[in-house]
Structures are given as C-alpha cells and as structure tokens.
Design an enzyme around this catalytic site. Structure first.
Site, PDB file in Angstrom:
ATOM      1  CG  ASP A  50       2.570 -41.741  68.316  1.00  0.00           C
ATOM      2  OD1 ASP A  50       1.395 -41.545  68.640  1.00  0.00           O
ATOM      3  OD2 ASP A  50       3.521 -41.749  69.119  1.00  0.00           O
ATOM      4  CE  LYS A 108       0.902 -30.735  63.920  1.00  0.00           C
ATOM      5  NZ  LYS A 108       2.129 -30.016  64.222  1.00  0.00           N
ATOM      6  CG  MET A 162      11.151 -33.285  67.459  1.00  0.00           C
ATOM      7  SD  MET A 162      10.234 -33.358  68.995  1.00  0.00           S
ATOM      8  CE  MET A 162      11.336 -34.303  70.027  1.00  0.00           C
TER       9      MET A 162
HETATM   10  N1  SAH Z   1      11.105 -41.571  69.554  1.00  0.00           N
HETATM   11  C1  SAH Z   1      11.665 -41.204  68.284  1.00  0.00           C
HETATM   12  C2  SAH Z   1      11.891 -39.703  68.176  1.00  0.00           C
HETATM   13  C3  SAH Z   1      10.626 -38.880  68.244  1.00  0.00           C
HETATM   14  S1  SAH Z   1      10.968 -37.175  68.097  1.00  0.00           S
HETATM   15  C4  SAH Z   1      12.984 -41.966  68.074  1.00  0.00           C
HETATM   16  O1  SAH Z   1      13.489 -42.592  68.995  1.00  0.00           O
HETATM   17  O2  SAH Z   1      13.495 -41.925  66.963  1.00  0.00           O
HETATM   18  C5  SAH Z   1      10.703 -36.910  66.386  1.00  0.00           C
HETATM   19  C6  SAH Z   1      11.977 -36.513  65.695  1.00  0.00           C
HETATM   20  O3  SAH Z   1      12.789 -37.659  65.471  1.00  0.00           O
HETATM   21  C7  SAH Z   1      11.763 -35.926  64.303  1.00  0.00           C
HETATM   22  O4  SAH Z   1      11.444 -34.563  64.370  1.00  0.00           O
HETATM   23  C8  SAH Z   1      13.123 -36.163  63.678  1.00  0.00           C
HETATM   24  O5  SAH Z   1      14.065 -35.212  64.127  1.00  0.00           O
HETATM   25  C9  SAH Z   1      13.512 -37.518  64.271  1.00  0.00           C
HETATM   26  N2  SAH Z   1      13.124 -38.630  63.374  1.00  0.00           N
HETATM   27  C10 SAH Z   1      12.355 -39.677  63.685  1.00  0.00           C
HETATM   28  N3  SAH Z   1      12.264 -40.534  62.653  1.00  0.00           N
HETATM   29  C11 SAH Z   1      13.001 -40.008  61.661  1.00  0.00           C
HETATM   30  C12 SAH Z   1      13.291 -40.422  60.320  1.00  0.00           C
HETATM   31  N4  SAH Z   1      12.822 -41.546  59.805  1.00  0.00           N
HETATM   32  N5  SAH Z   1      14.101 -39.605  59.580  1.00  0.00           N
HETATM   33  C13 SAH Z   1      14.613 -38.482  60.082  1.00  0.00           C
HETATM   34  N6  SAH Z   1      14.363 -38.037  61.333  1.00  0.00           N
HETATM   35  C14 SAH Z   1      13.570 -38.796  62.120  1.00  0.00           C
END
Ligand code: SAH
Length: 278
Positions: free
Chosen positions: A53, A75, A187
């Site tokens: 992804d 995306k 998000m």
């Molecule tokens: N499965 C992922 C989350 C996916 S949803 C997890 O467990 O982390 C995607 C959201 O996760 C983004 O919009 C942001 O809010 C957050 N996110 C994921 N990686 C990030 C990063 N390196 N820095 C800041 N926010 C992050």
C-alpha cells in the site's frame, strides 16, 4: 560456574502453505524500516509476491528483494486507489495460483487497515492466512515525538479514533470528551475543523493540548503543537500533508521534556554535512 545453556525454541512454526498458496498479512509499521518486526522482514524476504500500500515507506520498499515481483495497490497521484473488493479478489487469485503472498500494509493491518476484510475473504476461499502485527501509527509516531500515550497522573488511557468513514461518520463526541484521557485521530487531517468544534461542543476545554505528527517515524517527521481551538488553523498554517496523526490530551505537553528523535535527526544531518564538507 558454567553459563546456563539456553535452547533456542522456535516460538511459532514457520508459515507455509506453498502447495495451495497462502497470504501473510503483514504490518510494516509507521515508516522507519528498523521498526519492522523480524517476522515481517523474513516474510518480505521469502515471499513469491509482495502486494503493498501507499503507507509502506520508501525505505521499506527498498528492502524488497530485487527478484521478487511486487504489486502496488495504493493511491497514485490524482487517482483513486484500487478498490478494496478488487484487492480482495487479487489476493485470492494470486494465492490460488500457489503463490505465497506478503500483503504489506502501513502500521498494523488490524488498526484502520481493513485487514479483517481481507482475511474474511481469503478464509471464505479456504486460503491459509497468517497475521503479522506491526507498530501502529499511534504507538510509533507518538514514541518518536516524545509523547507517551499514557502517563501516571496525566492520562490513564487512550482511544484510537478514525475521522474517516466510507458512509456516515458516527463518533460519540460526548463520550470521547468525557473520557478525560488521550485521544488519537487517524485520517483526521481534512476533518480538523470538525474534530476541534465537536470536541469543544462536547465539553473539552479549548486549551487542551494537541499535536499533529506528520510523516512520523521518518527523518521528515514534523511535530506541530498547539491548543484544541487552534487545530484547523495549525493544519493550514503549517501546510500539513498526509499522513498526519492528531493527538489530543495533556500528554502532548510532555513532548518538551521527552523529545529525542528530532535531536537525533539533527545530529545525523550535522554529521553528514560535516562529512560532506570535509
Ligand atoms: N493501519 C495503519 C493506519 C492506516 S490509516 C496503522 O496502524 O498505523 C492511515 C492514517 O494513519 C493516516 O491518515 C495517518 O493519520 C496515520 N498514519 C499512518 N502512518 C503515519 C505516519 N508515518 N505518520 C503520521 N501519521 C500516520
């Protein structure tokens, strides 16, 4: 006295469903490749196919063996990502060809990662699945920002919330405001106005500390701090981009004392600059 000998025990049998094909659902963590688990790295190295992804960092993609075929289902710029139903079909199709697939996702696949949907669809087709957890953004980004999710006498708990929904967003704002503990919004960037307004309307103090962590756990990490009432302003003023995590709660103020990563990045940059100019 002689040193006691420890037998190295394999904690879990290595996953293999080679004859029929199988899928490992792997959490890649929030960005730093060294935050991959040993198990995740082994899976990346041994898979027949890697399906990944957008949130899987470039540094982690650089660890993909050059001979392993990969499929990107995130995306693309100005395009929609591949539909979830199509990803589910693709995983089934490729597994039925006998491939061992490493399905790699940012953070943890079971935290706002739609991992459950993929596992359901695979199990319906009788395909062997294993799940390798990863460090979720809330844990990784706050640690790298020096913000403990809980802290004795400051916050006794934390809640992960998504500010994004395919259809109706159903958030119990009053419930969240009442918790009086750390709130982490995934998000939430495009919903910062709503988060700020709704939490204040539900009774949370407008001066509650907030943090925005952009590209957490990478050398580009930015930490922006302010108050709940300023949240939407901060997003605009600092031109924050996705991925950004929003943290609301008193623990944010501890970053001043506990920060470490920025200094480490700064000193590494200084070292490389010195080296370059030498
Ligand atoms: N499965 C992922 C989350 C996916 S949803 C997890 O467990 O982390 C995607 C959201 O996760 C983004 O919009 C942001 O809010 C957050 N996110 C994921 N990686 C990030 C990063 N390196 N820095 C800041 N926010 C992050």
């Amino acid at each position: 006295m002689s040193k006691p000998t420890h037998q190295v025990k394999q904690s879990v049998l290595p996953f293999s469903g080679k004859e029929k094909g199988s899928v490992s659902l792997v959490g890649a963590g929030p960005g730093d490749p060294e935050l991959l688990t040993v198990k995740a790295l082994r899976c990346i190295q041994q898979a027949d196919l890697i399906i990944y992804d957008r949130l899987v960092s470039e540094e982690i993609c650089a660890l993909f063996p050059s001979t392993t075929p990969t499929l990107y289902v995130g995306k693309a710029k100005n395009h929609h990502s591949v539909e979830q139903s199509r990803i589910n079909e693709l995983l089934v199709e490729k597994a039925l060809q006998g491939k061992h697939i490493c399905r790699l996702k940012g953070g943890d696949a079971f935290v706002f990662g739609r991992g459950g949907e993929e596992v359901m669809s695979l199990k319906q087709q009788g395909i062997a699945v294993e799940i390798i957890p990863g460090i979720t953004a809330a844990a990784g980004c706050t640690a790298y920002a020096g913000i403990p999710l809980t802290h004795r006498g400051v916050s006794q708990g934390c809640t992960f919330v998504t500010a994004h929904a395919e259809t109706d967003l159903q958030i119990n704002w009053h419930g969240l405001a009442l918790l009086n503990h750390t709130l982490v919004f995934y998000m939430g960037l495009s919903k910062s106005q709503m988060i700020s307004t709704q939490l204040q309307a539900a009774g949370l103090d407008s001066q509650t500390p907030v943090a925005l962590i952009e590209r957490g756990c990478t050398t580009d990490q930015r930490l922006i701090q302010g108050k709940l009432a300023q949240l939407p302003e901060l997003v605009v003023q600092h031109q924050l981009q996705s991925p950004t995590l929003i943290v609301v709660g008193k623990v944010v103020d501890l970053a001043e004392q506990l920060s470490w990563f920025e200094q480490q990045v700064a000193s590494t940059t200084a070292v490389s600059t010195t080296r370059l100019s030498a």
